[in-house]
Write an enzyme that holds these catalytic residues in place. Sequence first.
Site, PDB file in Angstrom:
ATOM      1  N   SER A  78      45.284  33.878  37.531  1.00  0.00           N
ATOM      2  CA  SER A  78      44.562  33.963  38.799  1.00  0.00           C
ATOM      3  C   SER A  78      43.060  33.769  38.641  1.00  0.00           C
ATOM      4  O   SER A  78      42.628  32.747  38.146  1.00  0.00           O
ATOM      5  CB  SER A  78      44.890  35.304  39.454  1.00  0.00           C
ATOM      6  OG  SER A  78      44.450  35.293  40.771  1.00  0.00           O
ATOM      7  N   HIS A  79      42.274  34.775  39.027  1.00  0.00           N
ATOM      8  CA  HIS A  79      40.820  34.636  39.049  1.00  0.00           C
ATOM      9  C   HIS A  79      40.184  34.914  37.684  1.00  0.00           C
ATOM     10  O   HIS A  79      38.977  34.800  37.545  1.00  0.00           O
ATOM     11  CB  HIS A  79      40.239  35.602  40.073  1.00  0.00           C
ATOM     12  CG  HIS A  79      40.665  37.012  39.810  1.00  0.00           C
ATOM     13  ND1 HIS A  79      41.935  37.439  40.109  1.00  0.00           N
ATOM     14  CD2 HIS A  79      40.036  38.043  39.229  1.00  0.00           C
ATOM     15  CE1 HIS A  79      42.052  38.707  39.724  1.00  0.00           C
ATOM     16  NE2 HIS A  79      40.922  39.097  39.193  1.00  0.00           N
TER      17      HIS A  79
ATOM     18  N   ASP B 278      40.345  30.855  44.480  1.00  0.00           N
ATOM     19  CA  ASP B 278      40.314  31.295  43.079  1.00  0.00           C
ATOM     20  C   ASP B 278      41.144  30.389  42.167  1.00  0.00           C
ATOM     21  O   ASP B 278      41.600  29.315  42.577  1.00  0.00           O
ATOM     22  CB  ASP B 278      40.777  32.748  42.975  1.00  0.00           C
ATOM     23  CG  ASP B 278      42.268  32.905  43.195  1.00  0.00           C
ATOM     24  OD1 ASP B 278      42.839  32.085  43.937  1.00  0.00           O
ATOM     25  OD2 ASP B 278      42.880  33.834  42.624  1.00  0.00           O
TER      26      ASP B 278
ATOM     27  N   ASP C 218      44.204  30.267  41.019  1.00  0.00           N
ATOM     28  CA  ASP C 218      45.530  29.797  41.435  1.00  0.00           C
ATOM     29  C   ASP C 218      45.616  29.558  42.940  1.00  0.00           C
ATOM     30  O   ASP C 218      46.710  29.383  43.485  1.00  0.00           O
ATOM     31  CB  ASP C 218      46.632  30.761  40.969  1.00  0.00           C
ATOM     32  CG  ASP C 218      46.453  32.168  41.508  1.00  0.00           C
ATOM     33  OD1 ASP C 218      45.320  32.524  41.875  1.00  0.00           O
ATOM     34  OD2 ASP C 218      47.449  32.911  41.577  1.00  0.00           O
TER      35      ASP C 218
ATOM     36  N   ASP D  83      45.218  31.390  45.583  1.00  0.00           N
ATOM     37  CA  ASP D  83      45.781  32.325  46.561  1.00  0.00           C
ATOM     38  C   ASP D  83      44.718  33.201  47.217  1.00  0.00           C
ATOM     39  O   ASP D  83      44.994  33.881  48.197  1.00  0.00           O
ATOM     40  CB  ASP D  83      46.919  33.170  45.952  1.00  0.00           C
ATOM     41  CG  ASP D  83      46.485  34.007  44.772  1.00  0.00           C
ATOM     42  OD1 ASP D  83      45.322  33.875  44.329  1.00  0.00           O
ATOM     43  OD2 ASP D  83      47.313  34.796  44.277  1.00  0.00           O
ATOM     44  N   ARG D  84      43.506  33.199  46.689  1.00  0.00           N
ATOM     45  CA  ARG D  84      42.441  33.983  47.321  1.00  0.00           C
ATOM     46  C   ARG D  84      41.550  33.080  48.168  1.00  0.00           C
ATOM     47  O   ARG D  84      41.522  31.860  47.965  1.00  0.00           O
ATOM     48  CB  ARG D  84      41.572  34.653  46.259  1.00  0.00           C
ATOM     49  CG  ARG D  84      42.327  35.663  45.445  1.00  0.00           C
ATOM     50  CD  ARG D  84      41.375  36.460  44.583  1.00  0.00           C
ATOM     51  NE  ARG D  84      42.129  37.434  43.812  1.00  0.00           N
ATOM     52  CZ  ARG D  84      41.616  38.535  43.284  1.00  0.00           C
ATOM     53  NH1 ARG D  84      40.330  38.784  43.436  1.00  0.00           N
ATOM     54  NH2 ARG D  84      42.374  39.367  42.602  1.00  0.00           N
TER      55      ARG D  84
ATOM     56  N   LYS E 220      49.790  35.487  48.897  1.00  0.00           N
ATOM     57  CA  LYS E 220      48.573  35.245  49.658  1.00  0.00           C
ATOM     58  C   LYS E 220      48.224  33.775  49.513  1.00  0.00           C
ATOM     59  O   LYS E 220      48.681  33.128  48.580  1.00  0.00           O
ATOM     60  CB  LYS E 220      47.439  36.164  49.214  1.00  0.00           C
ATOM     61  CG  LYS E 220      47.116  36.175  47.726  1.00  0.00           C
ATOM     62  CD  LYS E 220      46.123  37.282  47.442  1.00  0.00           C
ATOM     63  CE  LYS E 220      45.747  37.330  45.984  1.00  0.00           C
ATOM     64  NZ  LYS E 220      46.649  38.216  45.208  1.00  0.00           N
TER      65      LYS E 220
HETATM   66  C1  VG1 Z   1      43.610  42.803  41.934  1.00  0.00           C
HETATM   67  C2  VG1 Z   1      43.301  43.088  43.379  1.00  0.00           C
HETATM   68  C3  VG1 Z   1      44.582  43.129  44.179  1.00  0.00           C
HETATM   69  C4  VG1 Z   1      45.334  41.804  43.985  1.00  0.00           C
HETATM   70  C5  VG1 Z   1      45.551  41.546  42.504  1.00  0.00           C
HETATM   71  C6  VG1 Z   1      46.169  40.188  42.226  1.00  0.00           C
HETATM   72  O1  VG1 Z   1      44.422  43.829  41.400  1.00  0.00           O
HETATM   73  O2  VG1 Z   1      42.607  44.314  43.522  1.00  0.00           O
HETATM   74  O3  VG1 Z   1      44.282  43.357  45.531  1.00  0.00           O
HETATM   75  O4  VG1 Z   1      46.571  41.842  44.646  1.00  0.00           O
HETATM   76  O5  VG1 Z   1      44.306  41.575  41.822  1.00  0.00           O
HETATM   77  O6  VG1 Z   1      45.389  39.166  42.764  1.00  0.00           O
HETATM   78  P1  VG1 Z   1      43.830  45.024  40.520  1.00  0.00           P
HETATM   79  O7  VG1 Z   1      45.030  45.823  40.085  1.00  0.00           O
HETATM   80  O8  VG1 Z   1      43.071  44.402  39.401  1.00  0.00           O
HETATM   81  O9  VG1 Z   1      42.920  45.791  41.422  1.00  0.00           O
HETATM   82  V1  VG1 Z   1      45.375  37.611  42.059  1.00  0.00           V
HETATM   83  O10 VG1 Z   1      44.572  36.560  43.003  1.00  0.00           O
HETATM   84  O11 VG1 Z   1      44.495  37.993  40.622  1.00  0.00           O
HETATM   85  O12 VG1 Z   1      46.970  37.285  41.778  1.00  0.00           O
HETATM   86 CO    CO Z   2      44.822  34.513  42.496  1.00  0.00          CO
END
Ligand code: VG1
Ligand code: CO
Length: 551
Positions: A120-121, A285, A287, A289-290, A384
């Site tokens: 992801s990010h 981001d 992938d 999804d953000r 998302k």
């Molecule tokens: C974070 C965010 C959460 C989100 C998750 C995955 O998790 O706070 O809201 O669903 O990332 O997002 P955490 O446990 O680090 O707070 V993504 O775009 O990284 O799949």
């Molecule tokens: Co993501």
Amino acid sequence: MTPLSTLRVPTQPYAGQRPGTSGLRKKVTVFQQPHYLENFVQALFDILPGQVGPIAGQTLVLGGDGRFHNRVAVQTILRMAAANGFGRVLVGQGGLLSTPAASAVIRKQGAYGGIILSASHNPGGPDGDFGIKYNIANGGPAPEKITEAIYARTREIEAYRTLEGAAPIDLQRLGTQLLGTMTVEVIDPVADYAELMADLFDFEAMRAWFAAGHRMRFDAMSAIAGPYAKAVLEGRLGAAPGTVVNGEPLEDFGGHHPDPNPAHATALIAAMAAPDAPDFGAASDGDADRNMILGRDFVVTPSDSLAVLAAHATLVPGYRDGLKGIARSMPTSCAADVVAQSLGIACHETPTGWKFFGNLLDAGLATLCGEESYGTGSSHVREKDGLWAVLFWLNLQAATGRSVEALVRAHWARFGRHYYSRHDWEGIPVERADALMASLRAQLPALAGRELQGLRVQQADDFAYTDPVDGSLSRQQGVRLLCEAGARVVFRLSGTGTEGATLRVYLERFEPDPARHDLPPQQVLAPLVALAEEVAQIRTYSGMDAPTVIT
Ligand code: VG1
Ligand code: CO
């Protein structure tokens, strides 16, 4: 004759992941250890028949965000899928699929499930992060029952199946190839997704908006959103070439954090504050999804974004009939609750993580979902969806003729403003972060009813959630201090970091008076920051002076 499958003993167990996260995220160097990825994938294939149903002859979707190690991992998984008996794998060209597009393809093609490769990010590249997660047939992240079964299996597994010596699949060539007896179909990663967007939004009105001279800047942050954003915004909607910047996916995201927030999307924020700024700015981001939404010199908080979309949903063709409900993660602000109340629909409060929305969406209890962490989405997929949120905002601007800032200000005037900020303390030694949370939990019974920093704490608890559909209970999802007049502080530890522990402190304060809607958020939230420090002693536990990231 080459044997169809051979067994090998893995050397690296899949361990150290906090239970409850939907996938496995580690440094690339960890994934490069011999048999590490294979261990996870075989554990998954081993538990699926018992958890879901037989995999023989089934269709699997596969793709990732293109970060370093993506192509290697795709070939490994293809060989293992063939040796484990899958009938067909649909893989995005180049091994690419954004997370929302993977979800869309799983649903549209009626696949058994899908494997998404992304962290992801988190940053990418040889020294960055890699990740893998499994999505079920509804297109959403596997529920905890499955992720826990995978984890348990990785601890006992002794061998995995692969097609030894099979030639790599040509991931560039669209169409069908054979791997053993399994069909590999290389698909256009954008087509199904773009079609779905055209079904949901008023593309004609959006084309007219661009044709009337409106301008936009979409920062794909050198990640996977680029091809999708170019195809839809510049291709189908007629936005000027160059609207999408950083639109080529790079294996290391150009060395940046592909994380759309005020800390990492600084170039976009600067461009949107410049004298010649376009009307609309957005980013997504790693992938895709953000999403981050900006007007001219104006940044929209994700919690407000969800509320504004909900309040205007019937202006968008795909949501013309109204919303069945809204769902937000617990730390997300209560702005959406106020809208839900005015619409006479429910607003569900779930633990952090998109997987908790899946059951609500499947059961028709919610249509729109959102998280404060720049995640917004709807029933159209089970992830998302960054570009979807951007198109929703574009559709609203085209339908109302109003700017982003005007839409948000009108929203505050009508519903009140929920001032909001998240302070992240990254890289805390794990034992100290755990001790901080334990100390907070121990104080809970004594905190309710106390007055701290001029705010009365009305309720102090550790958020627990019972899924209304399957009855499953998730405990310890965040310590909450709920104060009078819609102010609150929430503490939780991140489940997605790969180095040390990250403490997230979520701060929120409601302000109904329109005369007070123009204050600096950090100033409004200062008493809550002081309250958080007084109760949690963050500086003492972390050994740091200030949060590392403020969004
Ligand atoms: C974070 C965010 C959460 C989100 C998750 C995955 O998790 O706070 O809201 O669903 O990332 O997002 P955490 O446990 O680090 O707070 V993504 O775009 O990284 O799949
Ligand atoms: Co993501």
